[in-house]
Design an enzyme around this catalytic site. Structure first.
Site, PDB file in Angstrom:
ATOM      1  N   GLN A 129       0.320  -7.192  -6.831  1.00 30.60           N
ATOM      2  CA  GLN A 129       1.451  -6.513  -6.185  1.00 30.60           C
ATOM      3  C   GLN A 129       2.453  -6.024  -7.233  1.00 30.60           C
ATOM      4  O   GLN A 129       2.912  -6.795  -8.079  1.00 30.60           O
ATOM      5  CB  GLN A 129       2.132  -7.496  -5.208  1.00 30.60           C
ATOM      6  CG  GLN A 129       3.269  -6.909  -4.413  1.00 30.60           C
ATOM      7  CD  GLN A 129       2.818  -5.866  -3.392  1.00 30.60           C
ATOM      8  OE1 GLN A 129       1.822  -6.043  -2.702  1.00 30.60           O
ATOM      9  NE2 GLN A 129       3.543  -4.758  -3.319  1.00 30.60           N
TER      10      GLN A 129
ATOM     11  N   ASP B 110      -6.664  -0.979  -5.352  1.00 25.16           N
ATOM     12  CA  ASP B 110      -5.476  -0.115  -5.383  1.00 25.16           C
ATOM     13  C   ASP B 110      -5.798   1.218  -6.067  1.00 25.16           C
ATOM     14  O   ASP B 110      -5.030   2.174  -5.971  1.00 25.16           O
ATOM     15  CB  ASP B 110      -4.349  -0.805  -6.179  1.00 25.16           C
ATOM     16  CG  ASP B 110      -3.221  -1.273  -5.273  1.00 25.16           C
ATOM     17  OD1 ASP B 110      -3.178  -0.839  -4.102  1.00 25.16           O
ATOM     18  OD2 ASP B 110      -2.386  -2.069  -5.738  1.00 25.16           O
TER      19      ASP B 110
ATOM     20  N   LYS C 212      -0.371  -7.774   4.584  1.00 24.05           N
ATOM     21  CA  LYS C 212      -1.720  -7.495   4.080  1.00 24.05           C
ATOM     22  C   LYS C 212      -2.656  -8.656   4.404  1.00 24.05           C
ATOM     23  O   LYS C 212      -3.776  -8.464   4.880  1.00 24.05           O
ATOM     24  CB  LYS C 212      -1.688  -7.287   2.557  1.00 24.05           C
ATOM     25  CG  LYS C 212      -1.198  -5.908   2.147  1.00 24.05           C
ATOM     26  CD  LYS C 212      -0.923  -5.810   0.657  1.00 24.05           C
ATOM     27  CE  LYS C 212      -0.249  -4.497   0.315  1.00 24.05           C
ATOM     28  NZ  LYS C 212       0.313  -4.424  -1.022  1.00 24.05           N
TER      29      LYS C 212
END
Ligand code: NDP
Length: 297
Positions: free
Chosen positions: A98, A121, A54
């Protein structure tokens, strides 16, 4: 006739190209550099790999990339303080914590502490509600990437029968909402669904997000259907070593389907591309600038 293979790797490169163009425009016209912060707790090897790639792709499209690593025994208070500092940082437009988090941390609490406008997200309860009510939301990356591929391949999805196998909050449910938003007739199947084969046989669009290797065989697929395989499962190879497979049995499904995404090289690359797309979208929204076309739902 063999199915068209939907090349997620190539499509993701195209999306990253669009993101890069948008980033250059934001810099040139407004002096703004979109920033994405990733918070990684602990040393889970898979999470480390995701976070590394990422970060690399964030820099490649010209955005600012920030990575915060915290020990696996970090207190919830310290993690919440980290999120708050990123919420308050005007150079950060997207925040990703995460998952999964270690057991002693309340994931819902942590995710819902992220500023919804920076929740790239799309897991914050406000964004879940906005998506569910058809309003402008930050949309979870994997379903967004899947939708982009479906639209690119099929054009209008209106009136098509879509079956989503899996009802998780991160894939199945938001995927179903997006398909509903595009006027599909949507069925969500799960582990208690009766006669899954018959349900799937009615589908013009099948999205498999189960996490069980190759569980959907070709004889469940309606001829000509479009199959989006979200699953990522590692299995042993007979000759030793391992390989990645999806939730559908690729060869038999590809023989019947009109189009299919491979694993690897299908939905996976689109997930990170959509994370970058969401960061640019978040940056435009917070600065009251016109949102880039083709990068949102
Ligand atoms: P979850 O484990 O959270 O959800 C799995 C879903 O599948 C559940 O709703 C479950 O039903 C359902 N299910 C399990 N067994 C069956 C069965 N036999 N028949 C029908 N439904 C079943 O998984 P995720 O949604 O997080 O992920 C799904 C897959 O997608 C995984 O392989 C994951 O690795 C992959 N993934 C890929 C991403 C990418 O970037 N390509 C991103 C995220 C995930 P129930 O609710 O009844 O238990």
């Amino acid at each position: 006739m063999a199915a068209t293979v939907i090349d997620g790797k190539a499509f993701a490169a195209k999306v990253r190209g669009l993101v890069g163009e948008q980033v250059s425009k934001l810099k040139a016209d407004h002096g703004i550099i979109p920033g994405l912060a990733v918070v990684l707790v602990g040393d889970d090897p898979a999470s480390q790999v995701y976070v590394k790639s990422k970060g690399k792709m964030t820099v490649e499209v010209g955005m600012k990339s920030v990575e915060h690593r915290m020990n696996s025994d970090v207190s919830e208070a310290d993690l919440l303080a980290m999120v708050q500092s990123l919420n308050d940082d005007p150079t950060i437009h997207g925040i990703l914590v995460q998952l999964p988090l270690p057991d002693h941390l309340n994931s819902d609490l942590v995710i819902n502490s992220i500023d919804p406008a920076k929740d790239v997200d799309g897991f914050h309860i406000s964004n879940v509600g906005l998506l569910g009510t058809g309003q402008k939301a930050m949309v979870p990356c994997t379903p967004l990437g899947s939708l982009m591929m479906l639209r690119d391949h099929l054009g209008s999805l209106s009136g098509l029968n879509a079956v989503v196998i899996g009802r998780s909050n991160i894939v199945g449910k938001p995927m179903a909402q997006l398909l509903l938003g595009d006027s599909c007739t949507v069925t969500i199947a799960h582990s208690r669904t009766k006669d899954l084969a018959e349900v799937v046989r009615r589908a013009d669009i099948v999205v498999a997000a189960v996490g069980r290797s190759q569980m959907v065989p070709g004889d469940w697929i309606k001829p000509g259907a479009t199959v989006i395989d979200v699953g990522i499962n590692r299995i042993d190879k007979p000759e030793g070593g391992t390989r990645l497979v999806g939730d559908v049995e690729y060869e038999s499904c590809a023989a019947v389907a009109g189009a299919i995404t491979p694993v690897p090289g299908g939905v996976g690359p689109m997930t990170i591309a959509c994370l970058l797309a969401n960061t640019v979208t978040a940056c435009c929204r917070v600065n009251n600038l016109v949102e880039p076309k083709g990068l949102t739902a």
